[in-house]
Design an enzyme around this catalytic site. Structure first.
Site, PDB file in Angstrom:
ATOM      1  N   HIS A 109       4.382   1.459   6.006  1.00  0.00           N
ATOM      2  CA  HIS A 109       3.325   1.432   6.734  1.00  0.00           C
ATOM      3  C   HIS A 109       3.919   2.388   7.979  1.00  0.00           C
ATOM      4  O   HIS A 109       3.086   2.353   9.052  1.00  0.00           O
ATOM      5  CB  HIS A 109       3.160  -0.052   7.646  1.00  0.00           C
ATOM      6  N   CYS A 117       0.232  14.883  13.301  1.00  0.00           N
ATOM      7  CA  CYS A 117      -0.745  15.819  13.831  1.00  0.00           C
ATOM      8  C   CYS A 117      -2.042  15.865  12.740  1.00  0.00           C
ATOM      9  O   CYS A 117      -2.029  16.454  11.703  1.00  0.00           O
ATOM     10  CB  CYS A 117      -0.264  17.240  14.046  1.00  0.00           C
ATOM     11  N   CYS A 136       0.390  19.959  19.641  1.00  0.00           N
ATOM     12  CA  CYS A 136       1.379  19.634  18.475  1.00  0.00           C
ATOM     13  C   CYS A 136       2.562  20.658  18.636  1.00  0.00           C
ATOM     14  O   CYS A 136       1.924  21.888  18.903  1.00  0.00           O
ATOM     15  CB  CYS A 136       0.346  19.879  17.116  1.00  0.00           C
ATOM     16  N   ASN A 202      11.753 -16.900   4.713  1.00  0.00           N
ATOM     17  CA  ASN A 202      10.794 -16.901   5.845  1.00  0.00           C
ATOM     18  C   ASN A 202      10.898 -18.402   6.663  1.00  0.00           C
ATOM     19  O   ASN A 202      11.392 -19.151   6.310  1.00  0.00           O
ATOM     20  CB  ASN A 202       9.300 -16.923   5.196  1.00  0.00           C
ATOM     21  N   GLU A 204       8.561 -19.926   7.509  1.00  0.00           N
ATOM     22  CA  GLU A 204       7.702 -20.946   7.039  1.00  0.00           C
ATOM     23  C   GLU A 204       7.274 -20.557   5.787  1.00  0.00           C
ATOM     24  O   GLU A 204       7.048 -19.654   5.607  1.00  0.00           O
ATOM     25  CB  GLU A 204       6.787 -21.713   7.862  1.00  0.00           C
TER      26      GLU A 204
HETATM   27  C1  BV8 Z   1      -4.878  -0.061   1.406  1.00  0.00           C
HETATM   28  C2  BV8 Z   1       0.006  -0.807  10.968  1.00  0.00           C
HETATM   29  C3  BV8 Z   1      -5.646   1.201  -0.402  1.00  0.00           C
HETATM   30  C4  BV8 Z   1       1.282  -0.387  11.530  1.00  0.00           C
HETATM   31  C5  BV8 Z   1      -0.685  -2.518   9.499  1.00  0.00           C
HETATM   32  C6  BV8 Z   1     -11.415  -3.803   3.702  1.00  0.00           C
HETATM   33  C7  BV8 Z   1     -11.221  -2.682   3.885  1.00  0.00           C
HETATM   34  C8  BV8 Z   1     -10.082  -1.687   3.614  1.00  0.00           C
HETATM   35  C9  BV8 Z   1      -8.948  -2.386   3.559  1.00  0.00           C
HETATM   36  C10 BV8 Z   1      -9.078  -3.578   2.836  1.00  0.00           C
HETATM   37  C11 BV8 Z   1     -10.246  -4.384   3.182  1.00  0.00           C
HETATM   38  N1  BV8 Z   1      -9.834  -5.507   2.743  1.00  0.00           N
HETATM   39  C12 BV8 Z   1      -8.744  -5.593   2.216  1.00  0.00           C
HETATM   40  C13 BV8 Z   1      -8.110  -4.385   2.539  1.00  0.00           C
HETATM   41  C14 BV8 Z   1      -6.637  -3.919   2.112  1.00  0.00           C
HETATM   42  C15 BV8 Z   1      -5.892  -3.963   3.366  1.00  0.00           C
HETATM   43  C16 BV8 Z   1      -5.531  -5.645   3.654  1.00  0.00           C
HETATM   44  O1  BV8 Z   1      -4.567  -5.979   3.119  1.00  0.00           O
HETATM   45  N2  BV8 Z   1      -6.175  -6.345   4.506  1.00  0.00           N
HETATM   46  C17 BV8 Z   1      -5.768  -7.550   4.733  1.00  0.00           C
HETATM   47  C18 BV8 Z   1      -5.912  -8.114   6.257  1.00  0.00           C
HETATM   48  C19 BV8 Z   1      -6.488  -8.621   3.920  1.00  0.00           C
HETATM   49  N3  BV8 Z   1      -4.941  -3.206   3.319  1.00  0.00           N
HETATM   50  C20 BV8 Z   1      -4.832  -1.709   3.714  1.00  0.00           C
HETATM   51  O2  BV8 Z   1      -5.884  -1.503   4.263  1.00  0.00           O
HETATM   52  C21 BV8 Z   1      -3.774  -1.241   3.294  1.00  0.00           C
HETATM   53  N4  BV8 Z   1      -3.909   0.045   2.618  1.00  0.00           N
HETATM   54  O3  BV8 Z   1      -5.087  -1.178   0.746  1.00  0.00           O
HETATM   55  O4  BV8 Z   1      -5.192   1.155   0.941  1.00  0.00           O
HETATM   56  C22 BV8 Z   1      -4.439   1.285  -1.279  1.00  0.00           C
HETATM   57  C23 BV8 Z   1      -3.980   0.108  -1.937  1.00  0.00           C
HETATM   58  C24 BV8 Z   1      -2.881   0.246  -2.834  1.00  0.00           C
HETATM   59  C25 BV8 Z   1      -2.595   1.515  -3.387  1.00  0.00           C
HETATM   60  C26 BV8 Z   1      -3.113   2.503  -2.823  1.00  0.00           C
HETATM   61  C27 BV8 Z   1      -4.002   2.362  -1.771  1.00  0.00           C
HETATM   62  C28 BV8 Z   1      -2.802  -0.813   4.590  1.00  0.00           C
HETATM   63  C29 BV8 Z   1      -2.210  -1.901   5.207  1.00  0.00           C
HETATM   64  C30 BV8 Z   1      -1.481  -1.428   6.388  1.00  0.00           C
HETATM   65  C31 BV8 Z   1      -2.259  -1.861   7.614  1.00  0.00           C
HETATM   66  N5  BV8 Z   1      -1.125  -1.513   8.847  1.00  0.00           N
HETATM   67  N6  BV8 Z   1      -0.009  -2.182  10.554  1.00  0.00           N
HETATM   68  C32 BV8 Z   1       1.586  -1.451  12.707  1.00  0.00           C
HETATM   69  O5  BV8 Z   1       0.860  -1.412  13.796  1.00  0.00           O
HETATM   70  O6  BV8 Z   1       2.594  -2.038  12.503  1.00  0.00           O
HETATM   71  S1  BV8 Z   1      -0.571  -3.996   8.919  1.00  0.00           S
HETATM   72  C33 BV8 Z   1       0.600  -5.061   9.623  1.00  0.00           C
HETATM   73  O7  BV8 Z   1       0.611  -6.256   8.982  1.00  0.00           O
HETATM   74  C34 BV8 Z   1       1.841  -4.618   9.897  1.00  0.00           C
HETATM   75  O8  BV8 Z   1       2.093  -3.303   9.266  1.00  0.00           O
HETATM   76  C35 BV8 Z   1       2.815  -5.848   9.262  1.00  0.00           C
HETATM   77  O9  BV8 Z   1       3.891  -5.415   8.998  1.00  0.00           O
HETATM   78  C36 BV8 Z   1       1.857  -6.108   8.110  1.00  0.00           C
HETATM   79  C37 BV8 Z   1       2.284  -7.511   7.597  1.00  0.00           C
HETATM   80  O10 BV8 Z   1       2.328  -8.339   8.395  1.00  0.00           O
HETATM   81  P1  BV8 Z   1       3.638  -9.157   8.442  1.00  0.00           P
HETATM   82  O11 BV8 Z   1       4.782  -8.256   8.423  1.00  0.00           O
HETATM   83  O12 BV8 Z   1       3.751  -9.805   7.242  1.00  0.00           O
HETATM   84  O13 BV8 Z   1       3.843  -9.880   9.931  1.00  0.00           O
HETATM   85  P2  BV8 Z   1       2.879 -11.624  10.133  1.00  0.00           P
HETATM   86  O14 BV8 Z   1       2.920 -11.367  11.562  1.00  0.00           O
HETATM   87  O15 BV8 Z   1       1.556 -11.396   9.137  1.00  0.00           O
HETATM   88  O16 BV8 Z   1       3.831 -12.380   9.414  1.00  0.00           O
HETATM   89  C38 BV8 Z   1       5.124 -12.746  10.132  1.00  0.00           C
HETATM   90  C39 BV8 Z   1       5.793 -13.642   9.147  1.00  0.00           C
HETATM   91  O17 BV8 Z   1       7.167 -13.732   9.759  1.00  0.00           O
HETATM   92  C40 BV8 Z   1       5.342 -15.147   9.097  1.00  0.00           C
HETATM   93  O18 BV8 Z   1       5.085 -15.493   7.768  1.00  0.00           O
HETATM   94  C41 BV8 Z   1       6.004 -15.865   9.868  1.00  0.00           C
HETATM   95  O19 BV8 Z   1       6.251 -17.183   9.363  1.00  0.00           O
HETATM   96  C42 BV8 Z   1       7.532 -14.969   9.712  1.00  0.00           C
HETATM   97  N7  BV8 Z   1       8.314 -15.360  10.854  1.00  0.00           N
HETATM   98  C43 BV8 Z   1       8.189 -15.409  12.120  1.00  0.00           C
HETATM   99  N8  BV8 Z   1       9.265 -15.512  12.834  1.00  0.00           N
HETATM  100  C44 BV8 Z   1      10.351 -15.438  11.888  1.00  0.00           C
HETATM  101  C45 BV8 Z   1       9.825 -15.271  10.607  1.00  0.00           C
HETATM  102  N9  BV8 Z   1      10.443 -15.323   9.492  1.00  0.00           N
HETATM  103  C46 BV8 Z   1      11.690 -15.434   9.945  1.00  0.00           C
HETATM  104  N10 BV8 Z   1      12.406 -15.412  10.803  1.00  0.00           N
HETATM  105  C47 BV8 Z   1      11.818 -15.395  12.229  1.00  0.00           C
HETATM  106  N11 BV8 Z   1      12.374 -15.569  13.435  1.00  0.00           N
END
Ligand code: BV8
Length: 234
Positions: A109, A117, A136, A202, A204
Protein backbone atom coordinates in the site's frame (compact mmCIF):
# COMPACT_ATOMS: atom_id res chain seq x y z
CA UNK A 1 16.35 -28.86 6.04
CA UNK A 2 14.03 -26.16 7.55
CA UNK A 3 10.47 -27.22 8.32
CA UNK A 4 9.24 -24.52 5.89
CA UNK A 5 11.13 -23.49 2.81
CA UNK A 6 9.11 -20.46 1.73
CA UNK A 7 7.35 -18.28 4.31
CA UNK A 8 5.11 -15.33 3.34
CA UNK A 9 4.08 -12.97 6.13
CA UNK A 10 1.32 -10.35 5.66
CA UNK A 11 1.25 -7.55 8.23
CA UNK A 12 -1.31 -4.82 8.98
CA UNK A 13 -1.81 -1.87 11.29
CA UNK A 14 -1.95 -4.10 14.40
CA UNK A 15 1.80 -4.75 14.00
CA UNK A 16 2.53 -1.05 14.66
CA UNK A 17 -0.21 -0.48 17.26
CA UNK A 18 2.14 -1.06 20.22
CA UNK A 19 4.57 1.41 18.69
CA UNK A 20 1.83 3.99 19.23
CA UNK A 21 0.48 4.21 15.66
CA UNK A 22 -3.32 4.16 15.36
CA UNK A 23 -5.02 1.27 13.58
CA UNK A 24 -7.92 1.84 11.18
CA UNK A 25 -10.87 -0.17 12.41
CA UNK A 26 -10.34 -0.54 16.15
CA UNK A 27 -12.57 1.68 18.28
CA UNK A 28 -11.23 5.23 18.11
CA UNK A 29 -9.21 4.21 15.04
CA UNK A 30 -8.42 6.28 11.96
CA UNK A 31 -11.71 5.47 10.20
CA UNK A 32 -13.60 6.63 13.29
CA UNK A 33 -12.02 10.07 12.84
CA UNK A 34 -11.94 10.37 9.05
CA UNK A 35 -14.19 9.12 6.25
CA UNK A 36 -11.87 7.04 4.04
CA UNK A 37 -13.61 8.48 0.96
CA UNK A 38 -12.28 11.93 1.89
CA UNK A 39 -8.66 11.02 2.66
CA UNK A 40 -7.83 7.64 1.03
CA UNK A 41 -9.34 7.85 -2.47
CA UNK A 42 -8.28 9.71 -5.66
CA UNK A 43 -11.67 11.50 -5.66
CA UNK A 44 -11.08 12.71 -2.11
CA UNK A 45 -7.68 14.09 -3.13
CA UNK A 46 -9.25 15.79 -6.17
CA UNK A 47 -12.03 17.28 -4.03
CA UNK A 48 -9.95 18.56 -1.12
CA UNK A 49 -6.18 18.03 -1.53
CA UNK A 50 -5.33 20.04 1.57
CA UNK A 51 -7.35 17.68 3.80
CA UNK A 52 -5.46 14.73 2.33
CA UNK A 53 -2.08 16.46 2.65
CA UNK A 54 -2.83 17.23 6.31
CA UNK A 55 -4.07 13.65 6.97
CA UNK A 56 -0.78 12.18 5.77
CA UNK A 57 1.37 14.99 7.21
CA UNK A 58 -0.13 14.26 10.66
CA UNK A 59 0.43 10.48 10.30
CA UNK A 60 3.98 11.01 8.97
CA UNK A 61 4.82 13.19 12.00
CA UNK A 62 3.33 10.55 14.35
CA UNK A 63 5.31 7.79 12.64
CA UNK A 64 8.53 9.83 12.87
CA UNK A 65 8.18 9.67 16.68
CA UNK A 66 7.50 5.91 16.75
CA UNK A 67 10.09 3.18 17.27
CA UNK A 68 9.93 -0.50 16.23
CA UNK A 69 8.42 -2.83 18.84
CA UNK A 70 9.32 -6.43 19.80
CA UNK A 71 7.17 -7.81 16.98
CA UNK A 72 9.02 -5.80 14.30
CA UNK A 73 12.32 -6.95 15.82
CA UNK A 74 11.23 -10.60 15.89
CA UNK A 75 10.30 -10.46 12.17
CA UNK A 76 13.72 -9.02 11.30
CA UNK A 77 15.35 -11.75 13.41
CA UNK A 78 13.37 -14.44 11.61
CA UNK A 79 14.56 -13.11 8.23
CA UNK A 80 18.13 -13.02 9.48
CA UNK A 81 18.27 -16.40 11.22
CA UNK A 82 15.75 -18.67 9.45
CA UNK A 83 17.34 -21.00 6.84
CA UNK A 84 14.29 -20.74 4.54
CA UNK A 85 13.03 -17.78 2.46
CA UNK A 86 10.97 -15.19 4.41
CA UNK A 87 9.05 -12.55 2.41
CA UNK A 88 7.37 -9.74 4.36
CA UNK A 89 4.35 -8.12 2.65
CA UNK A 90 3.08 -5.16 4.64
CA UNK A 91 -0.09 -3.10 4.21
CA UNK A 92 1.51 -0.54 6.53
CA UNK A 93 2.98 2.67 5.17
CA UNK A 94 5.31 3.29 8.13
CA UNK A 95 8.99 2.25 7.99
CA UNK A 96 9.23 0.48 11.35
CA UNK A 97 10.07 -2.89 9.78
CA UNK A 98 13.02 -1.31 7.91
CA UNK A 99 14.12 0.41 11.13
CA UNK A 100 14.06 -3.02 12.84
CA UNK A 101 16.35 -4.42 10.11
CA UNK A 102 13.84 -6.23 7.89
CA UNK A 103 15.00 -6.62 4.27
CA UNK A 104 12.94 -8.79 1.90
CA UNK A 105 9.92 -6.46 2.24
CA UNK A 106 7.08 -5.25 -0.01
CA UNK A 107 4.97 -2.20 0.92
CA UNK A 108 1.88 -3.17 -1.08
CA UNK A 109 0.00 0.00 0.00
CA UNK A 110 3.02 2.27 -0.46
CA UNK A 111 5.08 4.31 1.98
CA UNK A 112 4.34 7.59 3.76
CA UNK A 113 8.01 8.59 3.54
CA UNK A 114 7.90 8.68 -0.27
CA UNK A 115 6.23 11.18 -2.63
CA UNK A 116 4.73 10.57 -6.07
CA UNK A 117 4.52 13.33 -8.68
CA UNK A 118 1.26 13.19 -10.65
CA UNK A 119 2.91 15.17 -13.45
CA UNK A 120 6.02 13.05 -14.12
CA UNK A 121 5.38 9.91 -12.02
CA UNK A 122 8.63 10.40 -10.08
CA UNK A 123 8.63 8.49 -6.78
CA UNK A 124 11.19 9.86 -4.34
CA UNK A 125 11.96 9.73 -0.61
CA UNK A 126 10.12 12.56 1.16
CA UNK A 127 10.09 12.71 4.96
CA UNK A 128 8.69 16.26 5.24
CA UNK A 129 5.16 17.63 5.00
CA UNK A 130 3.60 17.64 1.53
CA UNK A 131 1.50 20.53 0.17
CA UNK A 132 0.06 21.87 -3.08
CA UNK A 133 2.67 24.62 -3.48
CA UNK A 134 5.71 22.33 -3.68
CA UNK A 135 7.70 21.83 -6.89
CA UNK A 136 8.61 18.26 -7.87
CA UNK A 137 12.42 17.79 -7.56
CA UNK A 138 12.32 15.85 -10.84
CA UNK A 139 10.13 17.84 -13.28
CA UNK A 140 10.04 21.07 -11.18
CA UNK A 141 6.29 21.42 -11.83
CA UNK A 142 4.21 22.65 -8.89
CA UNK A 143 1.03 21.17 -7.45
CA UNK A 144 1.44 17.52 -8.46
CA UNK A 145 3.00 16.05 -5.32
CA UNK A 146 1.04 13.37 -3.42
CA UNK A 147 1.95 10.67 -0.88
CA UNK A 148 3.22 7.51 -2.62
CA UNK A 149 0.47 5.41 -1.01
CA UNK A 150 -2.23 3.18 -2.56
CA UNK A 151 -5.75 4.61 -2.09
CA UNK A 152 -9.01 2.70 -2.43
CA UNK A 153 -9.66 2.01 -6.10
CA UNK A 154 -5.92 2.11 -6.89
CA UNK A 155 -3.84 -0.97 -7.71
CA UNK A 156 -1.59 -2.20 -4.89
CA UNK A 157 2.15 -2.42 -5.65
CA UNK A 158 4.02 -5.60 -6.70
CA UNK A 159 0.90 -7.76 -7.03
CA UNK A 160 2.57 -10.13 -9.54
CA UNK A 161 5.53 -10.72 -7.23
CA UNK A 162 3.15 -11.30 -4.28
CA UNK A 163 1.00 -13.74 -6.29
CA UNK A 164 4.08 -15.74 -7.28
CA UNK A 165 5.27 -15.90 -3.67
CA UNK A 166 1.83 -16.98 -2.40
CA UNK A 167 1.67 -19.70 -5.05
CA UNK A 168 4.96 -21.17 -3.86
CA UNK A 169 4.73 -20.71 -0.09
CA UNK A 170 4.45 -23.52 2.47
CA UNK A 171 3.77 -21.24 5.43
CA UNK A 172 1.56 -18.10 5.40
CA UNK A 173 1.30 -15.92 8.50
CA UNK A 174 -1.03 -12.90 8.86
CA UNK A 175 -0.17 -10.47 11.66
CA UNK A 176 -2.25 -7.52 12.94
CA UNK A 177 -4.72 -7.25 10.09
CA UNK A 178 -8.53 -7.29 10.27
CA UNK A 179 -8.97 -9.00 6.90
CA UNK A 180 -11.25 -6.23 5.62
CA UNK A 181 -9.25 -4.84 2.71
CA UNK A 182 -8.76 -6.60 -0.61
CA UNK A 183 -6.73 -7.95 -2.30
CA UNK A 184 -4.65 -8.41 0.91
CA UNK A 185 -7.55 -10.21 2.64
CA UNK A 186 -7.60 -12.80 -0.15
CA UNK A 187 -3.93 -13.81 0.30
CA UNK A 188 -4.76 -16.52 2.84
CA UNK A 189 -7.03 -18.24 0.29
CA UNK A 190 -4.19 -18.21 -2.28
CA UNK A 191 -1.82 -19.68 0.32
CA UNK A 192 -4.31 -22.45 1.15
CA UNK A 193 -4.59 -23.14 -2.58
CA UNK A 194 -0.81 -23.62 -2.63
CA UNK A 195 -1.08 -26.15 0.23
CA UNK A 196 0.54 -23.85 2.81
CA UNK A 197 0.04 -24.02 6.55
CA UNK A 198 -1.79 -20.83 7.55
CA UNK A 199 -1.41 -18.96 10.84
CA UNK A 200 -3.20 -15.84 12.16
CA UNK A 201 -1.40 -13.85 14.87
CA UNK A 202 -3.82 -11.10 15.91
CA UNK A 203 -5.23 -9.35 18.97
CA UNK A 204 -8.59 -10.96 18.25
CA UNK A 205 -10.09 -13.13 15.49
CA UNK A 206 -10.05 -11.22 12.16
CA UNK A 207 -12.82 -11.26 9.56
CA UNK A 208 -10.86 -13.98 7.75
CA UNK A 209 -10.00 -16.02 10.90
CA UNK A 210 -11.96 -19.00 9.57
CA UNK A 211 -9.46 -19.50 6.74
CA UNK A 212 -6.52 -20.07 9.09
CA UNK A 213 -5.44 -23.55 10.23
CA UNK A 214 -3.80 -22.05 13.35
CA UNK A 215 -4.89 -18.90 15.24
CA UNK A 216 -3.06 -17.31 18.16
CA UNK A 217 -4.59 -14.22 19.74
CA UNK A 218 -2.95 -11.59 21.91
CA UNK A 219 -0.80 -8.45 21.57
CA UNK A 220 1.72 -8.69 18.71
CA UNK A 221 4.66 -7.88 21.00
CA UNK A 222 3.86 -11.09 22.94
CA UNK A 223 2.56 -13.61 20.40
CA UNK A 224 4.85 -12.74 17.47
CA UNK A 225 8.21 -13.18 19.27
CA UNK A 226 6.88 -16.37 20.90
CA UNK A 227 5.78 -17.82 17.56
CA UNK A 228 9.04 -16.84 15.88
CA UNK A 229 11.08 -18.43 18.73
CA UNK A 230 9.11 -21.61 18.03
CA UNK A 231 9.86 -21.44 14.29
CA UNK A 232 13.56 -20.87 14.92
CA UNK A 233 13.80 -23.74 17.41
CA UNK A 234 12.11 -26.37 15.17
C1 BV8 B 1 -7.94 -2.62 -5.44
C2 BV8 B 1 -3.95 3.70 2.22
C3 BV8 B 1 -8.08 -3.39 -7.69
C4 BV8 B 1 -2.66 3.89 2.83
C5 BV8 B 1 -5.41 1.81 2.38
C6 BV8 B 1 -15.33 -0.28 -4.46
C7 BV8 B 1 -14.54 0.59 -5.20
C8 BV8 B 1 -13.16 0.42 -5.35
C9 BV8 B 1 -12.55 -0.64 -4.71
C10 BV8 B 1 -13.33 -1.48 -3.95
C11 BV8 B 1 -14.70 -1.32 -3.82
N1 BV8 B 1 -15.18 -2.32 -3.00
C12 BV8 B 1 -14.16 -3.09 -2.61
C13 BV8 B 1 -13.04 -2.60 -3.19
C14 BV8 B 1 -11.70 -3.10 -3.03
C15 BV8 B 1 -11.05 -2.24 -1.96
C16 BV8 B 1 -11.46 -2.80 -0.61
O1 BV8 B 1 -10.94 -3.81 -0.21
N2 BV8 B 1 -12.40 -2.15 0.08
C17 BV8 B 1 -12.84 -2.69 1.35
C18 BV8 B 1 -12.99 -1.58 2.38
C19 BV8 B 1 -14.11 -3.48 1.13
N3 BV8 B 1 -9.63 -2.36 -2.16
C20 BV8 B 1 -8.99 -1.49 -2.93
O2 BV8 B 1 -9.49 -0.52 -3.44
C21 BV8 B 1 -7.53 -1.84 -3.19
N4 BV8 B 1 -7.29 -1.79 -4.60
O3 BV8 B 1 -8.82 -3.40 -5.11
O4 BV8 B 1 -7.53 -2.46 -6.75
C22 BV8 B 1 -7.15 -4.53 -7.82
C23 BV8 B 1 -7.29 -5.65 -6.97
C24 BV8 B 1 -6.41 -6.72 -7.11
C25 BV8 B 1 -5.41 -6.68 -8.07
C26 BV8 B 1 -5.28 -5.56 -8.87
C27 BV8 B 1 -6.14 -4.48 -8.76
C28 BV8 B 1 -6.60 -0.83 -2.50
C29 BV8 B 1 -6.70 -1.04 -1.01
C30 BV8 B 1 -5.69 -0.13 -0.32
C31 BV8 B 1 -6.43 0.98 0.33
N5 BV8 B 1 -5.48 1.80 1.10
N6 BV8 B 1 -4.66 2.70 3.00
C32 BV8 B 1 -2.87 4.38 4.22
O5 BV8 B 1 -3.46 5.46 4.35
O6 BV8 B 1 -2.41 3.69 5.14
S1 BV8 B 1 -6.32 0.70 3.29
C33 BV8 B 1 -5.89 0.62 4.92
O7 BV8 B 1 -6.45 -0.64 5.35
C34 BV8 B 1 -4.41 0.52 5.21
O8 BV8 B 1 -3.59 0.29 4.10
C35 BV8 B 1 -4.37 -0.72 6.12
O9 BV8 B 1 -3.14 -1.29 6.17
C36 BV8 B 1 -5.39 -1.54 5.44
C37 BV8 B 1 -5.87 -2.77 6.11
O10 BV8 B 1 -6.23 -2.45 7.44
P1 BV8 B 1 -5.48 -3.27 8.60
O11 BV8 B 1 -4.02 -3.11 8.42
O12 BV8 B 1 -6.03 -4.66 8.64
O13 BV8 B 1 -5.89 -2.45 9.89
P2 BV8 B 1 -7.27 -2.57 10.71
O14 BV8 B 1 -7.32 -1.39 11.61
O15 BV8 B 1 -8.40 -2.85 9.78
O16 BV8 B 1 -7.05 -3.89 11.58
C38 BV8 B 1 -6.04 -3.90 12.59
C39 BV8 B 1 -6.03 -5.31 13.15
O17 BV8 B 1 -4.97 -5.39 14.11
C40 BV8 B 1 -7.31 -5.68 13.88
O18 BV8 B 1 -7.70 -7.00 13.52
C41 BV8 B 1 -6.92 -5.63 15.38
O19 BV8 B 1 -7.60 -6.61 16.13
C42 BV8 B 1 -5.46 -5.96 15.29
N7 BV8 B 1 -4.67 -5.37 16.38
C43 BV8 B 1 -4.85 -4.17 16.99
N8 BV8 B 1 -3.91 -3.99 17.95
C44 BV8 B 1 -3.12 -5.10 17.92
C45 BV8 B 1 -3.60 -5.97 16.93
N9 BV8 B 1 -3.03 -7.17 16.67
C46 BV8 B 1 -1.96 -7.51 17.42
N10 BV8 B 1 -1.43 -6.72 18.39
C47 BV8 B 1 -1.98 -5.52 18.66
N11 BV8 B 1 -1.45 -4.75 19.63
Amino acid sequence: MPRHEKIVILTGAGLSAESGLATFRDSGGIWAQYDYRDVATPDGFQRNPNLVYEFYNMRRREAAKAVPNAAHAALARLQRDYPGDVLLVTQNIDDLLEQAGAQNLIHMHGEMTKMLCTHCDARLPWAEDLSADLACPECELIGGMRPAVVWFGEVPYEMARIATALGACDLFIAIGTSGNVYPAASFVAAALEAGAHTVELNLEPSDTAGYFAERLHGPATEIVPAYIDRLLSE
